[in-house]
Design an enzyme around this catalytic site. Structure first.
Site, mmCIF file in Angstrom:
data_model
loop_
_atom_site.group_PDB
_atom_site.id
_atom_site.type_symbol
_atom_site.label_atom_id
_atom_site.label_comp_id
_atom_site.label_asym_id
_atom_site.label_seq_id
_atom_site.Cartn_x
_atom_site.Cartn_y
_atom_site.Cartn_z
ATOM 1 N N GLY A 1 0.838 -1.235 0.123
ATOM 2 C CA GLY A 1 -0.013 -0.008 0.033
ATOM 3 C C GLY A 1 0.752 1.335 -0.065
ATOM 4 N N GLY B 1 0.340 5.909 5.140
ATOM 5 C CA GLY B 1 1.212 5.049 5.797
ATOM 6 C C GLY B 1 2.343 4.330 4.997
ATOM 7 N N GLU C 1 -18.122 17.780 4.010
ATOM 8 C CA GLU C 1 -17.372 18.166 3.076
ATOM 9 C C GLU C 1 -17.857 18.081 1.833
ATOM 10 O OE1 GLU C 1 -13.341 16.739 3.789
ATOM 11 O OE2 GLU C 1 -13.029 18.427 5.310
#
Lengths: 440, 440
Positions: free
Chosen positions: B12, B16, B171
């Site tokens: 990924g 992170g 949002e």
């Protein structure tokens, strides 16, 4: 909408259609502008989107944004599939019809595969933003696959074949080698970049055939020097998913064939029952009207307009733009009961870019430029022709960024499904199955 | 690659994974970073791409571009479908396997439909750039259709339903009403814009539930004032292609349901044979290692990491980033033969924007901000967090453009086919059909 004003229906929001809609702003008409996309595409820079130099949104502009303050222009997003001549109405793919008093066909051109086996199925066209994004994604995917499976490079994974040595093919090939050299060489340090090849295949013996011989020579030499392999005088015989076969018998293994070999009139032209030239362009009189259809004009790539010697005008933006201005004047003359005038295209020159600091320009009066001067002139000209200040600013920033950093930032793989513009949706109209060649 | 260095495989390239690969730059390890996309996506701004305020390429960055100068980081574009624990190797969808000495799972989260009928099939997720482009295109298409067929407005063509009152939903709803008010009102002068509705549906009685009550109240009031219809305390019962049904029995006709109701761990988590919490997160020890798997870490949205009181950390970027820095330190400690340390997340605050000049911020030490100050702080924070100077410059220009011109330039309809990240490709590995819960 002002119902009492005559309605001008414009099919296509390319250079021609857009210019015409703008030029009619003070005319006492209602304008309906129809396009299958909701935006205008600046096609001359599509190859830079395909090679990650520009972002798609930067070379496009929403049509409604252009005409927000013009209440006399109405935009319709839809695909025109035919014309009902008896009712004087265009027919849309969903069954709607839009009546016109004047009709201007400005639907442009699509890719011409010249009936070559496998070309339509196995090659990448470059006429829409989706085409450009799909091509960009496909090319990067080949490098990602080669990085993981170097043994597949021999299957031609890193061979990109550009078919067609006109300006589009030359610009594409030049941009590809630059992309590979400047970016992929650093992105894929484990790949043998000497095996990433860009091949330009052209049936004629030269590139940029309509240009002066010295410019052709410069272009060939620049392309070769930058690493493009030129296969001249060797037309494509057929294309498969694994290779391109040339008429000489040569087989080039590749999964990426970019078709820049030529254009033909958009398929709408074939459904109108109007006389066409080779390549599907619609025959027009000197005033750009369709003979015997006094309220129908054709402009741009779709029009078989000719110069005084009877030669067809080239299919390029300036012809479309000048044709649009001409038609705007003629519609106003007709509204005033005046005779129409013949269209006179004024050729101001042509330019093609090869790569960093290299371009050719052939200007009016026999002025010929090559090298950095031609290249900067090309950049400046394309920048001012873009629509919208924001697009200009963003393209300028991206060009400056690419120029100084030797980078191409937009190298992202998107999963995009281009929709072929070479095919029209099915016709749902009974009357079009038997188009009446009524010339009343 | 240096074969003698231990290999850290990171699954990924989100906040992170990317932070970790960067933080390991001076560590004596070889890093292999795997992602199914070839770019990092700045997910907090996806809703601005979906509402035409930003261009997709501006909030993404090619992973290879980030690590061009780091020979110790190798990027692999591919989809991880499992882990062979016995062989210490991750398995890719095409049959490849990549061995690891240390494995860090940072594959993030996908949309959670909570098993609600029709949600997965009939709503729009917002986790990828393709999702955002598809949503943008879909919304504009509804307006184009309404412009041509006003009689269909009553079928809910102009009703946009946002499900979920967390920051993403708030949002999104705020950006939608702004887009409609500032742009569509001018783009579609013939449409009755009072019938274009943005509805925010939330199961709880408020929006922004984790925030201070005063901030919640401010957000509700701002949303209402700007034209968002709040349906609070009324969970979605089911979704069909024509409508959303709430548990109260209310039926909202709409063709556009945006699912911002929550996330769950990416489907890879379910294939690893590791203990999971609700929502699929992988249980980790205090040092972020998987218990009994001393060389496997989990960070970010995928990790069920907890604070001292045992409460799960929120699934947001700062947790992933701090977790990544923690893991980089722990891997180096392990390489030196030292004990690992527990992860301590330091919450610095959270922010959500509602629209022009309106945002809420809750900072460390009980500082609470609303209004223009919070809004500008939100803009500044997101700008500096973007990856790459060029992206920052382009986002800044676009924001300035949108702010001063009240425009949204990227309102183009692209034909894009998003690929669901909620599903993993089929497994081709015999050993995974019977995953061994070997805890050696």
């Amino acid at each position: 909408m002002a119902q009492d004003r005559p309605r001008v229906v414009i099919v296509g929001a390319g250079f021609g259609g857009l210019t015409l809609a703008r030029a009619l702003r003070r005319a006492p008409v209602e304008v309906v502008l129809i396009d299958r996309q909701n935006y205008h595409t600046f096609q001359p820079l599509l190859y830079q989107v395909a090679t990650a130099g520009l972002e798609p949104e930067e070379i496009a502009h929403a049509v409604r944004g252009i005409f927000q303050k013009r209440r006399s222009v109405r935009f319709v997003m839809g695909t025109v599939v035919g014309v009902d001549w008896n009712a004087s109405a265009v027919l849309l793919d969903d069954g709607d019809r839009i009546a016109f008093d004047y009709l201007v066909l400005a639907a442009g051109a699509v890719t011409n595969y010249f009936g070559i086996e496998g070309a339509a199925e196995c090659t990448f066209p470059l006429k829409t933003l989706e085409d450009a994004i799909a091509l960009r994604s496909h090319i990067i995917r080949q490098f990602e696959e080669a990085d993981r499976h170097p043994e597949r490079i021999r299957e031609g994974l890193l061979n990109i074949v550009v078919v067609g040595g006109g300006p589009t093919g030359v610009e594409m090939a030049g941009a590809l080698v630059e992309w590979f050299e400047l970016v992929f060489r650093k992105d894929y340090p484990h790949l043998p970049m000497n095996r990433a090849r860009v091949l330009l295949v052209e049936a004629l013996d030269t590139v940029l055939a309509p240009y002066d011989e010295r410019l052709q020579q410069y272009a060939r030499q620049q392309l070769r020097q930058r690493g493009v392999e030129l296969h001249l005088g060797d037309p494509v015989a057929r294309v498969t998913p694994e290779a391109v076969y040339l008429q000489s018998g040569e087989r080039i293994p590749t999964r990426t064939v970019i078709w820049a070999a030529g254009v033909r009139a958009c398929p709408l032209a074939d459904r109108l029952g109007l006389p066409q030239t080779r390549g599907g362009r619609i025959e027009v009189a000197a005033d750009l009207r369709v003979p015997c259809r006094p309220n129908v004009f054709v402009i741009g790539d779709l029009a078989a307009s000719r110069d005084e010697t009877g030669r067809l005008h080239p299919q390029m933006a300036p012809v479309a733009i000048q044709g649009a201005r001409h038609v705007a004047r003629q519609i106003q003359r007709l509204l005033r009961g005046q005779e129409t005038e013949p269209f006179r295209y004024r050729h101001r020159g042509s330019m093609a870019t090869i790569g960093r600091h290299a371009a050719v320009a052939e200007l009016k009066g026999g002025v010929r430029l090559t090298g950095p001067l031609a290249w900067f002139a090309w950049l400046a000209l394309h920048l001012v022709q873009l629509i919208g200040f924001r697009n200009r600013l963003q393209v300028l920033i991206n060009w400056a960024w690419n120029y100084f950093t030797y980078d191409r930032s937009a190298r992202l793989i998107f999963h995009i499904q281009p929709i072929s513009v070479n095919e029209l949706p099915e016709i749902k109209y009974a009357e079009l199955e038997n188009p009446e060649h009524d010339t009343s």
